[in-house]
Motif scaffolding. Structure first.
Motif, PDB file in Angstrom:
ATOM      1  N   ASN A  24      12.793   2.907 -13.426  1.00 57.74           N
ATOM      2  CA  ASN A  24      14.174   2.478 -13.222  1.00 57.74           C
ATOM      3  C   ASN A  24      14.277   0.992 -12.908  1.00 57.74           C
ATOM      4  OD1 ASN A  24      15.126   5.079 -13.609  1.00 57.74           O
ATOM      5  ND2 ASN A  24      14.958   5.616 -11.446  1.00 57.74           N
ATOM      6  N   HIS A 203       6.549   7.715 -20.384  1.00 61.13           N
ATOM      7  CA  HIS A 203       7.484   8.042 -19.311  1.00 61.13           C
ATOM      8  C   HIS A 203       7.161   9.426 -18.756  1.00 61.13           C
ATOM      9  CE1 HIS A 203      11.836   9.354 -18.171  1.00 61.13           C
ATOM     10  NE2 HIS A 203      11.138   9.019 -17.109  1.00 61.13           N
ATOM     11  N   LYS A 205       8.473  12.235 -16.781  1.00 63.48           N
ATOM     12  CA  LYS A 205       9.791  12.678 -16.336  1.00 63.48           C
ATOM     13  C   LYS A 205       9.765  13.307 -14.950  1.00 63.48           C
ATOM     14  CE  LYS A 205      12.165  13.303 -20.725  1.00 63.48           C
ATOM     15  NZ  LYS A 205      12.960  14.232 -21.563  1.00 63.48           N
ATOM     16  N   THR A 207       8.059  12.444 -12.295  1.00 66.52           N
ATOM     17  CA  THR A 207       8.078  11.430 -11.237  1.00 66.52           C
ATOM     18  C   THR A 207       8.974  10.248 -11.586  1.00 66.52           C
ATOM     19  OG1 THR A 207       6.134  10.343 -12.204  1.00 66.52           O
ATOM     20  CG2 THR A 207       5.743  12.047 -10.541  1.00 66.52           C
ATOM     21  N   ASN A 208       9.542  10.272 -12.815  1.00 65.90           N
ATOM     22  CA  ASN A 208      10.375   9.172 -13.302  1.00 65.90           C
ATOM     23  C   ASN A 208       9.641   7.835 -13.167  1.00 65.90           C
ATOM     24  OD1 ASN A 208      12.711   8.213 -14.535  1.00 65.90           O
ATOM     25  ND2 ASN A 208      13.625   7.628 -12.571  1.00 65.90           N
TER      26      ASN A 208
END
Length: 327
Positions: A24, A203, A205, A207-208
């Motif tokens: 992010n 990526h 998902k 643990t983002n």
């Protein structure tokens, strides 16, 4: 046929890449197409942020020469204006009477003083004009010394000019498939002790976060890059791509990062380059065209650099008969 992938159990993540793992907090890709890091730095003042020497050494030659010529003209215009402010009666040898011709004559005198040529017909006779001419000569000496150092730095800096294929390919390889991309040296210098490191970045998902896996290559080193080098990652049981189709790979949002280093025999220094491919730049089911051939005389090899990224679409081998593996 569904294959469940547990990368955390099957692969050892590389935690020392320097890219970080926070998805992010990062941009679309980690490396730009030119090999630079996709990072913009903020939080510094203007003078702390700029680095004149680095910019002058690394900027394109067209920008560098344009800046040098512009600075030369600007300095001459500045000192020419100074002579006008002091008064042209403090300068002897001016023949022209028309304003534009007189300006050109004073501008030429300024250029001769700045470059320390000093032809002698036009010369200062007043105190203030002599002081200004002395200052201009000093500025000229310092400026040309600075430009000479920059030119030496630009010419002496080892800079690799490697060509990369525009796309990475998923291609047939030894009855299976492999991830391939191709590089070649665009210059006539000799690159030896070449080594490639490839990271599979995807990526996670759960643990983002972004994970990095150092993937194995068919050959990670070659003695010399005399022709092209097709870097091959076999897609077998040891590969994170093994058993994935296009949809699975797209869901992982991968970025294949290539780091290349070699020894430049001309500069006697190591060179380093980087490149990455995201999912949109991976062609599924293709193979590179040959890019070198025998010359017409038969005594040399012709390397066709314009074919570095050319490929032909083709079907991949059917691997659905292999035993389904669940991890």
């Amino acid at each position: 046929m569904t294959r469940v992938r547990d990368f955390q159990k099957r692969f050892k993540f590389d935690r020392y890449t320097g890219f970080g793992s926070g998805l992010n907090n990062q941009g679309d890709r980690l490396l730009n197409r030119d090999g630079t890091f996709n990072v913009s730095r903020t939080g510094q003042g203007f003078w702390e942020r700029i680095s004149p020497f680095h910019q002058l050494i690394t900027m394109p030659w067209t920008h560098f020469m344009t800046m040098i010529i512009s600075a030369f003209l600007a300095l001459n215009f500045l000192f020419t204006s100074g002579y006008y402010v002091i008064g042209l009666d403090e300068i002897t040898g001016i023949y022209h009477t028309k304003p534009i011709s007189r300006f050109i004559e004073i501008f030429a005198f300024s250029a001769q003083t700045l470059t320390t040529v000093g032809y002698g017909r036009v010369s200062p006779i007043g105190d203030f004009a002599s002081l200004l001419a002395s200052l201009e000569a000093l500025v000229g000496l310092l400026s040309f010394a600075l430009v000479t150092g920059l030119l030496y730095g630009r010419f002496s800096r080892p800079f690799a000019r490697l060509l990369y294929s525009e796309n990475a390919l998923i291609a047939p390889f030894q009855d299976k498939t492999a991830l391939m991309f191709r590089i070649a040296n665009a210059r006539k210098n000799q690159l030896i002790e070449c080594e490639a490191t490839v990271l599979f970045n995807y990526h996670d998902k759960e643990t983002n976060a972004r994970r990095f896996i150092n993937i194995e290559l068919e050959y990670a080193k070659v003695n010399a890059l005399s022709l092209s080098w097709t870097i091959v990652h076999p897609i077998d049981e040891k590969s994170p791509i093994y058993g994935l189709n296009q949809a699975d790979l797209e869901e992982l949002q991968p970025e294949i990062i290539l780091m290349f280093k070699a020894f430049d025999d001309t500069y006697s220094q190591n060179i380093h380059t980087r490149l990455s491919y995201n999912f949109k730049e991976i062609i599924w089911g293709a193979k590179f065209d040959p890019m070198y051939k025998r010359s017409e005389s038969g005594f040399s090899t012709v390397l066709e650099l314009n074919k570095i990224g050319q490929y032909q679409l083709m079907e991949l081998p059917d691997l659905t008969k292999e035993k389904t593996e669940v991890y």
